[in-house]
Design an enzyme around this catalytic site. Structure first.
Site, short mmCIF file in Angstrom:
data_model
loop_
_atom_site.label_atom_id
_atom_site.label_comp_id
_atom_site.label_asym_id
_atom_site.label_seq_id
_atom_site.Cartn_x
_atom_site.Cartn_y
_atom_site.Cartn_z
CD GLU A 1 -2.38 1.71 0.25
OE1 GLU A 1 -2.19 3.01 -0.16
OE2 GLU A 1 -3.21 0.94 -0.25
CB CYS B 1 -13.87 3.46 2.35
SG CYS B 1 -15.46 3.53 3.31
NE ARG C 1 -21.16 17.54 -17.59
CZ ARG C 1 -20.40 16.53 -18.38
NH1 ARG C 1 -19.41 17.25 -18.97
NH2 ARG C 1 -20.02 15.27 -17.90
CG HIS D 1 -47.95 5.29 14.47
ND1 HIS D 1 -48.04 5.99 13.41
CD2 HIS D 1 -48.88 5.68 15.50
CE1 HIS D 1 -48.77 7.10 13.41
NE2 HIS D 1 -49.26 6.99 14.78
#
Length: 467
Positions: free
Chosen positions: A35, A43, A200, A438
């Site tokens: 790496e 991320c 655009r 609810h």
């Protein structure tokens, strides 16, 4: 032939790390990984994680205003302290990078903190000249932000740069209309910057459901972003010691303290030696792979954004895991890219989606569209006029739910749950059979009884017009 490693992974982002860790820890594979930047990839270090924390930070002012609507008249947010936040953010990213590194080391993976390129089907060369052989090579280098190719573009920033700023700009131009542009315009405006977004097109988030694009476009205006549709910069010039003059294609020009380009990303394949080796690449430089993530060179595989299939972190992780299971675990596993949920973290409402857009469904055949639009209880009582929208697209003949789109608070949390029944082939009748909870926002998904319109086929209603 004896190899230095059974597997060598190029790239320490989400997909590469998952593949390396699973191969080493679960299947006893000797793994090396290179790496060139910080472990964790886009991320963790310069994308999803710091961005989401910045989204949270940008909402303090709005939360104070809402608190006043709930009877806390003295609630004030004050000015945002960027240095304080940035210092804490860096500590968190250091912690996460350490966790990724520690997880790999604990699994027995050898980490090489430098760039690598491929010399042949079984050999990589590190930046220091060391050559390493491997039976299998996995490329997981991701993508990189792209600049628009205009004069003076080097005076602008890319999204990576926002996480390393020494101070917030007083006035900033964000260029682009994708999810990165919309999210960072939301962040910068919420943190106190005078924010202009130039795109655009005629509505942001091209490729998303047209009706939902219109709601996000209007929300950006509602929160105070100066939205310039049909506009694009033509050149950038230095203005004084710390400002940039932007000349637009219509001939107008304005001065900003900072310009951020969010004009797309491209696979990071340059300099890997792929062309010389004969690894097939696509038009945008993406690595072409088959359903097993295997390239045109049998010993070389690729996962994540570098393949430009579905460019999302969870997809890269699944691809990396499936690669390890298939190649080393004798458990062949393909990744289904056909039904992937995603979210755009704008505020106050997010946009979350899974499955077909209304436009895609109409092209496929007859479908019924169910839409619920309402002012959520919490924001309504607090004095906000913003509306939430929930949308189900249902195939007429089979009653199967083809798409779900949610524009509302924490929509990303809801779409994760919706993706489960949709992946199992749920019908509208299955949604209707679920008992509502609810009072919640999510109950609207199981209480929409009559379609708003029919699309596709001879009996289609008038199509929704894009913003």
């Amino acid at each position: 032939m004896n190899f230095d490693y059974d597997l060598f992974v190029i790239g320490g982002g989400s997909g590469g790390v998952r593949a390396a860790r699973i191969a080493a820890s679960e299947y006893g594979v000797h793994v090396g990984l290179a790496e060139e930047s910080r472990m964790g990839g886009t991320c963790v270090i310069r994308g999803c994680v710091p961005k989401k924390l910045m989204i949270f930070a940008s909402q303090a002012g709005a939360m104070a205003a809402e608190s006043r609507g709930y009877g806390w008249p003295e609630a004030q947010s004050g000015d945002f302290d960027w240095p304080h936040f940035h210092h804490k953010l860096e500590r968190e990213l250091d912690r996460l990078e350490g966790a990724y590194t520690g997880g790999l080391q604990g699994a027995g993976v050898d980490i090489h903190k430098q760039r690598a390129r491929i010399l042949d089907a079984h050999t990589v060369e590190l930046a220091d000249g060391q050559r390493i052989t491997a039976k299998h090579i996995l490329i997981a280098v991701g993508g990189r932000p792209q600049l628009p190719g205009i004069p003076g573009q080097e005076l602008g920033m890319i999204s990576d740069d926002l996480f390393t700023m020494e101070r917030l700009p007083g006035r900033v131009l964000v260029v682009g209309g994708g999810f990165i542009a919309c999210e960072f315009a939301t962040i910068l405006k919420g943190l106190g910057s005078d924010t202009v977004l130039a795109y655009r097109g005629d509505a942001v988030l091209r490729g998303f459901d047209d009706e939902m694009r219109r709601h996000v476009t209007e929300q950006l205006r509602m929160i105070g972003v100066d939205l310039r549709l049909g506009a694009a910069p033509e050149r950038l010039d230095r203005e004084g010691a710390s400002s940039v003059r932007v000349t637009f294609k219509d001939g107008s020009s304005e001065v900003f303290e900072a310009v951020m380009f969010a004009t797309g990303r491209a696979p990071y394949t340059q300099g890997l030696g792929l062309e010389e080796l004969g690894v097939k690449l696509g038009r945008k430089g993406e690595i072409v792979v088959d359903e097993w993530s295997q390239t045109s060179v049998p010993s070389i595989y690729a996962v994540g954004d570098v393949t430009d299939r579905v460019n999302l972190t969870p997809v890269a992780i699944r691809e990396g895991h499936s690669f390890a299971d298939t190649v080393f675990g004798a458990k062949p596993r393909k990744v289904d890219h056909s039904l992937v949920a995603s979210a755009v973290y704008t505020r106050p409402h997010e946009l979350a989606t899974v499955g077909l857009t209304e436009e895609q469904a109409a092209a496929r055949g007859p479908a019924d569209v169910y839409v619920a639009s309402f002012r959520p209880m919490r924001s309504l009582f607090g004095g906000s006029e913003v509306r939430a929208v929930m949308k189900l697209i249902v195939e007429t003949g089979t009653d199967k739910v083809l798409g779900c789109h949610i524009f509302g608070p924490e929509a990303g949390e809801m779409i994760q749950m919706v993706a489960i029944p949709m992946g199992m082939g749920a019908t509208k009748a299955d949604f209707d059979a679920a008992m509502a909870v609810h009072p919640t926002l999510a109950e609207e998904l199981v209480t929409m009884r009559k379609p708003t319109r029919r699309i596709g086929g001879d009996n289609a209603d008038k199509a929704v017009v894009s913003a």
